[in-house]
Design an enzyme around this catalytic site. Structure first.
Site, PDB file in Angstrom:
ATOM      1  N   ASP A 245       0.848  -1.183   0.000  1.00 47.23           N
ATOM      2  CA  ASP A 245       0.000   0.000   0.000  1.00 47.23           C
ATOM      3  C   ASP A 245       0.890   1.241   0.000  1.00 47.23           C
ATOM      4  O   ASP A 245       2.099   1.166   0.224  1.00 47.23           O
ATOM      5  CB  ASP A 245      -1.002  -0.014   1.153  1.00 47.23           C
ATOM      6  CG  ASP A 245      -0.351  -0.080   2.513  1.00 47.23           C
ATOM      7  OD1 ASP A 245       0.849   0.185   2.617  1.00 47.23           O
ATOM      8  OD2 ASP A 245      -1.057  -0.387   3.483  1.00 47.23           O
TER       9      ASP A 245
ATOM     10  N   CYS B 179      -5.499 -26.983   9.112  1.00 45.23           N
ATOM     11  CA  CYS B 179      -4.448 -26.254   9.824  1.00 45.23           C
ATOM     12  C   CYS B 179      -4.014 -27.039  11.064  1.00 45.23           C
ATOM     13  O   CYS B 179      -4.772 -27.855  11.602  1.00 45.23           O
ATOM     14  CB  CYS B 179      -4.928 -24.858  10.213  1.00 45.23           C
ATOM     15  SG  CYS B 179      -5.879 -24.788  11.748  1.00 45.23           S
TER      16      CYS B 179
ATOM     17  N   HIS C 137      -4.760 -20.772  11.914  1.00 47.34           N
ATOM     18  CA  HIS C 137      -6.120 -21.213  11.638  1.00 47.34           C
ATOM     19  C   HIS C 137      -6.914 -20.137  10.905  1.00 47.34           C
ATOM     20  O   HIS C 137      -7.627 -20.430   9.923  1.00 47.34           O
ATOM     21  CB  HIS C 137      -6.867 -21.578  12.927  1.00 47.34           C
ATOM     22  CG  HIS C 137      -8.333 -21.747  12.691  1.00 47.34           C
ATOM     23  ND1 HIS C 137      -8.877 -22.884  12.134  1.00 47.34           N
ATOM     24  CD2 HIS C 137      -9.377 -20.886  12.870  1.00 47.34           C
ATOM     25  CE1 HIS C 137     -10.183 -22.731  11.986  1.00 47.34           C
ATOM     26  NE2 HIS C 137     -10.506 -21.517  12.419  1.00 47.34           N
TER      27      HIS C 137
END
Length: 375
Positions: free
Chosen positions: A92, A306, A335
Site C-alpha cells: 500500500d 491447519c 487457523h
C-alpha cells in the site's frame, strides 16, 4: 518476463473467477491477501502462510520506509528475498498509515510531512516518493498515493479529498517505473457519495492503471453502506482489470463484495484476531478464552487442515491462551488465515460451477447457527 495481466476465467452474475499474472507468479481470484505490514505476517513463517493457500501478501510502505528503510531492503535484494516470500507482493502507498499513526502531520497539495510514530523523526511522502519506495521494495503491485477519506465526511469534505487523491493518482502514474510483470493500481475515493465515486472512477480510467481499488470503505460506515457504495462503483470499473477492495474484511463482507464484482481483499482481522484468542469458523467467531472450551476435546473446526485443528483440541488451545503461551496466538493466526483461504477457494469453485448464490446462502446460514455447543 511475464506481462502484468488479468485473465477472466468465469463469471456467475457479477461474481468473477480470474487470475492475475505478475512477475513473481499468478494470483487466483477472488483472493485474500494476508497482511505482512513490516515484512512479516505476524506470528507466521512464510512457508506456513503459503501452506494455507495464500499466493500473495501485503507489505506496508509507511512501516518499511521507517524501519528498516526501503534503500536497505533494496540493497538486501528486495522485499521478496528479505522476507523470504517468493510469491507476489502488494504494497500500500503509506497514505492511510500517515493519517492514522503519525504523531504530527501536515498535508499540502504536494504531499504529507509527518513525524515517525517510532521516534518522532521527520519524514515526507509524496506521490513520487511513494512510487520510488515501492519500487525499491520490488512490489509486484504498487498502490497509487492517496488520502483515505475519513468517515463520516460531508459531501464537500469527501469531494475535496477525492480530487486531491485524483491529482496524486496522475502524479503516481507519471512517477511509476513500468516493468514487465509489475502493475500500478489506482484507488477510487469519494466516501459514500455515488456522484463522487463516479467522478473518481472516470478520472482514474482516463489516467489508466493495471488494476483498480476501491478505497475509503470499512472505516465505520457499516456493511449496508459499503455494499450500496460497491453497487454503484464496481460497475464503473473495467471488466478486464482486477478490482481490489482495500481493508475488507469479515467473511460476510468478502462474500457480499465478491457478489458485487470484487476480486481482491486484504485485512488485518484474521491475524489480529488470532493474537486476541478469536478464531474464525464457518459457524462464526469463537473466543478461545471462554471457559466453556476448557474440557472440550474436539477440534476448533472439523475438516480444517491447519495444525490448530489437525493436531490440537479446543481445551489445549484454551489452555495456551489462558497461560499466555506464544504458541496460542501462532496456532490461532494460522487457523484464521487458513479459514480465509478456504473461504476464497470455496468462492472460486462456486463461481466456476455457477453456484455462487447457493454458496453465499449456505455460508450465511452456517454463520447464523453459531458455534457448536460444548459436549
Amino acid at each position: 518476463m511475464t506481462e502484468f495481466s488479468f485473465e477472466l476465467l468465469a463469471t456467475d452474475g457479477a461474481a468473477r473467477r480470474g487470475r492475475v499474472h505478475t512477475a513473481h507468479g499468478a494470483i487466483d481470484t477472488p483472493a485474500f491477501m494476508p497482511v505482512g505490514t513490516a515484512g512479516t505476517v505476524k506470528a507466521m513463517m512464510p512457508a506456513s502462510v503459503a501452506a494455507t493457500g495464500a499466493q500473495i501478501v501485503l507489505g506496508n510502505t509507511y512501516h518499511l520506509m521507517l524501519r528498516p528503510g526501503a534503500e536497505r531492503v533494496a540493497r538486501l535484494g528486495g522485499l521478496h528475498k528479505f522476507m523470504n516470500w517468493p510469491g507476489p507482493i502488494l504494497t500500500d502507498s503509506g497514505g492511510f498509515q500517515v493519517m492514522s499513526l503519525a504523531k504530527l502531520r501536515k498535508m499540502d497539495a504536494d504531499g504529507v510531512t509527518f513525524q515517525s510514530h517510532h521516534d518522532g523523526s521527520k519524514h515526507r511522502l509524496t506521490p513520487e516518493s511513494s512510487m520510488e519506495i515501492q519500487r525499491l521494495l520490488d512490489a509486484d503491485i504498487t498502490m497509487a498515493f492517496d488520502e483515505c477519506t475519513p468517515f463520516p465526511a460531508t459531501h464537500g469534505q469527501a469531494e475535496e479529498s477525492m480530487r486531491l487523491s485524483m491529482r496524486w493518482a496522475r502524479r503516481s502514474k507519471e512517477a511509476f517505473v513500468a516493468r514487465d510483470g509489475y502493475g500500478l493500481f489506482g484507488i477510487v475515493q469519494g466516501g459514500v457519495y455515488p456522484d463522487l465515486r463516479a467522478e473518481s472512477a472516470k478520472a482514474l480510467l482516463e489516467i489508466g492503471f493495471e488494476g483498480y481499488a476501491v478505497g475509503g470503505l470499512a472505516v465505520g460506515e457499516g456493511q449496508d453502506a459499503m455494499f450500496s457504495t460497491l453497487d454503484v462503483t464496481t460497475p464503473l470499473l473495467p471488466g478486464d482489470k482486477p478490482r481490489y477492495l482495500m481493508g475488507v474484511g469479515r467473511p460476510s463482507d468478502i462474500i457480499g463484495a465478491v457478489g458485487r464484482g470484487i476480486d481482491m481483499f486484504d485485512c488485518v482481522m484474521p491475524t489480529r484476531s488470532g493474537r486476541t484468542a478469536q478464531a474464525f469458523t464457518r459457524r462464526g467467531t469463537v473466543n478461545l478464552r471462554n471457559a466453556r472450551h476448557q474440557d472440550d476435546p474436539r477440534p476448533l473446526e472439523e475438516d480444517c487442515p491447519c495444525p490448530a485443528c489437525r493436531d490440537h483440541s479446543r481445551a489445549y488451545l484454551h489452555h495456551l491462551i489462558r497461560s499466555e503461551e506464544i504458541l496460542g496466538p501462532m496456532l490461532l493466526t494460522w487457523h484464521n488465515i487458513q479459514a480465509y483461504q478456504t473461504l476464497m477457494a470455496g468462492l472460486r469453485s462456486a463461481i466456476a460451477e455457477g453456484r455462487f448464490t447457493r454458496f453465499a446462502a449456505e455460508a450465511a446460514a452456517l454463520e447464523e447457527m453459531g458455534d457448536i455447543p460444548p459436549p
